[in-house]
Motif scaffolding. Structure first.
Motif, PDB file in Angstrom:
ATOM      1  N   SER A  15     -35.784  48.755  24.634  1.00 24.28           N
ATOM      2  CA  SER A  15     -36.367  47.576  23.981  1.00 24.28           C
ATOM      3  C   SER A  15     -36.970  47.972  22.632  1.00 24.28           C
ATOM      4  CB  SER A  15     -37.457  46.975  24.859  1.00 24.28           C
ATOM      5  OG  SER A  15     -38.288  46.141  24.082  1.00 24.28           O
ATOM      6  N   SER A  17     -39.545  46.765  21.491  1.00 20.14           N
ATOM      7  CA  SER A  17     -41.003  46.679  21.644  1.00 20.14           C
ATOM      8  C   SER A  17     -41.485  47.990  22.252  1.00 20.14           C
ATOM      9  CB  SER A  17     -41.364  45.491  22.538  1.00 20.14           C
ATOM     10  OG  SER A  17     -40.969  44.292  21.907  1.00 20.14           O
TER      11      SER A  17
ATOM     12  N   ARG B  80     -37.929  43.805  12.141  1.00 22.72           N
ATOM     13  CA  ARG B  80     -37.189  43.537  13.372  1.00 22.72           C
ATOM     14  C   ARG B  80     -36.637  42.121  13.330  1.00 22.72           C
ATOM     15  NH1 ARG B  80     -41.398  44.307  18.191  1.00 22.72           N
ATOM     16  NH2 ARG B  80     -39.563  43.756  19.429  1.00 22.72           N
ATOM     17  N   ASP B  82     -35.435  40.595  16.311  1.00 20.85           N
ATOM     18  CA  ASP B  82     -35.486  39.962  17.639  1.00 20.85           C
ATOM     19  C   ASP B  82     -36.773  39.170  17.870  1.00 20.85           C
ATOM     20  OD1 ASP B  82     -36.958  42.365  17.634  1.00 20.85           O
ATOM     21  OD2 ASP B  82     -36.820  42.543  19.801  1.00 20.85           O
ATOM     22  N   LYS B  83     -37.751  39.390  17.020  1.00 21.22           N
ATOM     23  CA  LYS B  83     -39.091  38.813  17.222  1.00 21.22           C
ATOM     24  C   LYS B  83     -39.790  38.740  15.880  1.00 21.22           C
ATOM     25  CE  LYS B  83     -41.285  40.145  21.600  1.00 21.22           C
ATOM     26  NZ  LYS B  83     -42.446  40.894  22.094  1.00 21.22           N
TER      27      LYS B  83
ATOM     28  N   LYS D  69     -31.804  46.241  16.110  1.00 19.71           N
ATOM     29  CA  LYS D  69     -32.668  45.059  16.241  1.00 19.71           C
ATOM     30  C   LYS D  69     -34.009  45.288  15.546  1.00 19.71           C
ATOM     31  CE  LYS D  69     -30.652  43.927  20.660  1.00 19.71           C
ATOM     32  NZ  LYS D  69     -30.745  44.717  21.906  1.00 19.71           N
ATOM     33  N   ARG D  70     -34.353  46.545  15.396  1.00 22.88           N
ATOM     34  CA  ARG D  70     -35.610  46.887  14.709  1.00 22.88           C
ATOM     35  C   ARG D  70     -35.376  48.187  13.949  1.00 22.88           C
ATOM     36  NH1 ARG D  70     -41.652  47.425  17.464  1.00 22.88           N
ATOM     37  NH2 ARG D  70     -42.789  47.648  15.521  1.00 22.88           N
TER      38      ARG D  70
END
Lengths: 93, 93, 93, 93
Positions: A15, A17, B80, B82-83, D69-70
């Motif tokens: 992820s 995150s 990023r 995705d968020k 994604k990041r």
């Protein structure tokens, strides 16, 4: 006293995150007893260069223990001998 | 929105105190209209990658105009897709 | 083995040419026995995280001994535990 | 001419091996026509500050297109106006 900014990025975490890898790192910084300030792009600490490097070592151990398989550590130290340096002083530009 | 930290070091100044070279840089950041936060080891800004790179260009011009003969610019961008990312969000880690 | 890049900038040196402050730093790296590679923006070393941090400490001492009144140290470490890392391996990316 | 080091880290990839995200970035640098040198901890390029920032923008686009994604982008620019700077000159310390 030197002032340093420390930033750790775990790679390959599935992820994007990565907070759960960084929480134990912040705990290590908290436990170090050094003055610190969490900033958006890293954590700033105040201490001697020896203390700062010792802390980097412990943060590295903590992020591996949290399960990171690869980590990029970015450290920037500002040290001067002609005048005292501090987090507060540096915030005044 | 990306979050970035920008840090400029003028080299070859007579004094190790470099605040007078950095004041015009902070002014440029202020005038950019981007959300920003002065941190002990650099200034954090929030914006698109394009806006951030445009700001770096202007800060570079400002420090040369302030008399720096040599400058090291350190930039770290976190982006990023995705968020949403924000200065405030990143302080909550 | 981790791979790291180390970069030191003395501030307030009067001249923007700072080579004379960096020569003793390169000597310290040479004497450390660690594998290293001088790159345009810093020196890359290969070793354990402990060895690298120990080296940073010695480089910091060397640049102060060379007369720097203020120094910014920039360090980036890449460490992984799932696979061996090396300077040569990273050049193959 | 300025000299800069550029380094991109994709976060949240499944594997800690991130080479496939970096290959298109190297291609973008190759196509830019700027002089460059692949180093173990990043790619060093030579150009004007404008050219370098334009390149960063394209590298950022390339790594997102490659599926990241990041991404954390780390850039260090060294620029001086009193003397010419080059990759070759900086390798001489």
């Amino acid at each position: 006293m030197a002032v340093a900014e420390l930033c750790l990025f775990p790679l390959g975490t599935e992820s994007p995150s990565v907070g759960r890898y960084l929480e134990p790192v912040i705990e290590v910084i908290e436990k170090s007893g050094l003055k610190y300030m969490v900033c958006p792009m890293g954590t700033v600490v105040e201490g001697s260069v020896d203390e700062i490097l010792e802390l980097v070592k412990k943060c590295h151990e903590a992020i591996l223990k949290a399960g990171a398989k690869r980590v990029v550590i970015s450290l920037k130290i500002d040290d001067r001998i002609d005048k005292p340096l501090s987090i507060e002083g540096k915030l005044g530009v």
